[in-house]
Design an enzyme around this catalytic site. Structure first.
Site, PDB file in Angstrom:
ATOM      1  N   ASN A 149      -1.393 -10.920   8.089  1.00 38.61           N
ATOM      2  CA  ASN A 149      -2.355  -9.870   8.379  1.00 38.61           C
ATOM      3  C   ASN A 149      -3.760 -10.304   7.986  1.00 38.61           C
ATOM      4  OD1 ASN A 149      -3.084  -6.905   8.861  1.00 38.61           O
ATOM      5  ND2 ASN A 149      -3.844  -7.233   6.774  1.00 38.61           N
ATOM      6  N   GLU A 150      -4.684 -10.152   8.904  1.00 37.06           N
ATOM      7  CA  GLU A 150      -6.103 -10.401   8.649  1.00 37.06           C
ATOM      8  C   GLU A 150      -6.341 -11.661   7.807  1.00 37.06           C
ATOM      9  OE1 GLU A 150      -8.145  -6.896   7.219  1.00 37.06           O
ATOM     10  OE2 GLU A 150      -7.947  -5.917   9.164  1.00 37.06           O
ATOM     11  N   HIS A 199       1.034  -9.254   4.209  1.00 38.75           N
ATOM     12  CA  HIS A 199      -0.097  -8.319   4.310  1.00 38.75           C
ATOM     13  C   HIS A 199      -0.824  -8.292   2.965  1.00 38.75           C
ATOM     14  CE1 HIS A 199      -1.760  -4.632   6.565  1.00 38.75           C
ATOM     15  NE2 HIS A 199      -2.506  -4.794   5.491  1.00 38.75           N
ATOM     16  N   GLN A 229       0.798  -1.218   0.000  1.00 32.26           N
ATOM     17  CA  GLN A 229       0.000   0.000   0.000  1.00 32.26           C
ATOM     18  C   GLN A 229       0.840   1.282   0.000  1.00 32.26           C
ATOM     19  OE1 GLN A 229      -2.489  -1.845   3.326  1.00 32.26           O
ATOM     20  NE2 GLN A 229      -3.961  -0.451   2.401  1.00 32.26           N
TER      21      GLN A 229
END
Ligand code: BGC
Length: 404
Positions: free
Chosen positions: A153-154, A110, A18
């Site tokens: 992540n998540e 991620h 990101q």
């Protein structure tokens, strides 16, 4: 006045894809060129080259911790080929954090994976957990003195992405729908339905997490955990039984998999109602955030309480924030969220730190519109402009106190 425990970590989070820019060997980079309706990440925030400026702004504001990721697609651009230069790059990030007095919290995965990994079936291929463990082993030497490492992540949102990917592959979906932006999916009967992460896709993620944890335990002193997206589910009248099912599918399965971990990351943005038919879409409302979620700063308190009840593990809030272009709204949201967090801590929930999402305005998975940052970034010049919220959060951090 609410005082936070001594040694409490105050910081902000980002992820590589990101913010870094030009993550050309990743599956996301490939996808951005293929699916209609997606904006590309491009140069992103050019944090790959500007990470020390990002960290300096964070430290100067008074924050003490930075969560960032190392990018698998850069470190292992071809199967088995480990780039020592990229490992050295991420080691410099860790050392830069230290020099600035910042505690690094490092994420290994991620959402983005190497393109070759995706082409071989990604997380659904039989050797995916072993591949991820091998990558973790390659990265372990630069992590040996890092205190906090999050493997994936998540995983629940990642399972959701794999579910969506399958829908694209079958032609059931054609237009881009960001997994982090609320939207309705029309199913084959033409009925509006919110997708649920398919638990079959979660199984290899749990295996990968446990395999990576074993590797890190052998080779580093890190506290190891993973970070789970928490939806702060509530039952609408008549939705009580369904709530339990939805909670299991969306988060409890992933929270149960933390047994034996050293900590769990809580990521909270909003709350979600469940009725007898499942998730209740949020109606349009002037208070909704730029990703369409309801304005619910109380969700953070609900999220840490639920996670604590389920796991009994020390908690790091690894993400909490709001997509808004009005920074005073970000301050208001965060002040309220921290009030709920403090109340939960006072009730005995073991929370070790709060990392805001995000340090920077960044690439919101197919979109540039939703801005979560404490710092604005000019996408042509890459100039960083701290927002008042950065100074505000830095002051809370310095005083370790929330003045309400
Ligand atoms: C993710 C971030 C994302 C954020 C805001 C989380 O789902 O970990 O990558 O940008 O929420 O939507």
């Amino acid at each position: 006045m609410s005082h936070f425990p001594s040694g409490f970590l105050w910081g902000a989070s980002t992820s590589p894809h990101q913010t870094e820019g030009n993550n050309v060997n990743s599956d996301w980079w490939a996808r951005e060129g293929l699916i209609p309706g997606m904006e590309p990440s491009g140069d992103a925030d050019d944090s790959y080259h500007r990470f020390s400026e990002d960290m300096r702004l964070l430290a100067e504001a008074g924050l003490t911790s930075y969560r960032f990721g190392i990018e698998w697609a850069r470190i292992e651009p071809r199967p088995g080929h480990i780039s020592l230069a990229e490992l050295a790059h991420y080691r410099r990030m860790i050392e830069t954090a230290r020099e600035l007095g910042i505690t690094p919290v490092v994420t290994l995965h991620h959402f983005s994976s190497p393109r070759w990994f995706a082409e071989r079936g990604g997380w659904t291929s039989a050797d995916a957990p072993a591949r991820f463990a091998a990558f973790t082993a390659a990265a372990a030497p630069i992590l040996d003195d890092v205190e906090w490492v999050a493997t994936i992540n998540e995983p629940n949102m990642l399972a959701m992405m794999i579910t969506m990917e399958a829908a694209y592959a079958k032609g059931q979906k054609t237009e881009w729908q960001s997994p982090t932006v609320e939207g309705d999916s029309v199913n084959q009967e033409g009925v509006v339905a919110l997708l649920t992460p398919d638990i079959r896709y979660a199984v290899p993620l749990v295996d990968a997490h446990h395999a990576a944890r074993d590797v890190l335990r052998q080779r580093t002193d890190a506290k190891v955990g993973w970070t789970v997206a928490n939806q702060a589910f509530t039952a609408a009248p008549g939705g009580e039984a369904r709530l339990e099912v939805v909670r299991h599918e969306w988060e409890d399965y992933y929270l149960n998999a933390t047994a034996g971990d050293d900590f769990v990351g809580v990521q909270s943005y909003s709350s979600q109602e469940v009725d007898a038919d499942g998730l209740v879409p949020h109606p349009p409302h002037p208070d909704n955030t730029l990703v369409g979620s309801a304005y619910r700063p109380d969700a953070l308190g609900m999220a840490v309480r639920h996670t604590w009840a389920r796991t009994g593990l020390p908690i790091l809030v690894t993400e909490n924030g709001i997509a808004t272009d009005a920074d005073e709204r970000r301050i208001e949201y965060t002040r309220e969220a921290l009030g709920h967090l403090s109340a939960a801590i006072n009730d005995g929930v073991d929370v070790r730190g709060y990392l805001h999402w995000s340090l920077l305005d960044n690439y919101e998975w197919g979109h540039w519109g939703p801005t979560f940052g404490l710092i604005a970034v000019d996408r042509r010049t890459f100039k960083r402009t701290p927002k008042p919220s950065l100074k505000w959060l830095g002051r809370i951090a310095t005083e370790n106190t929330l003045d309400r």
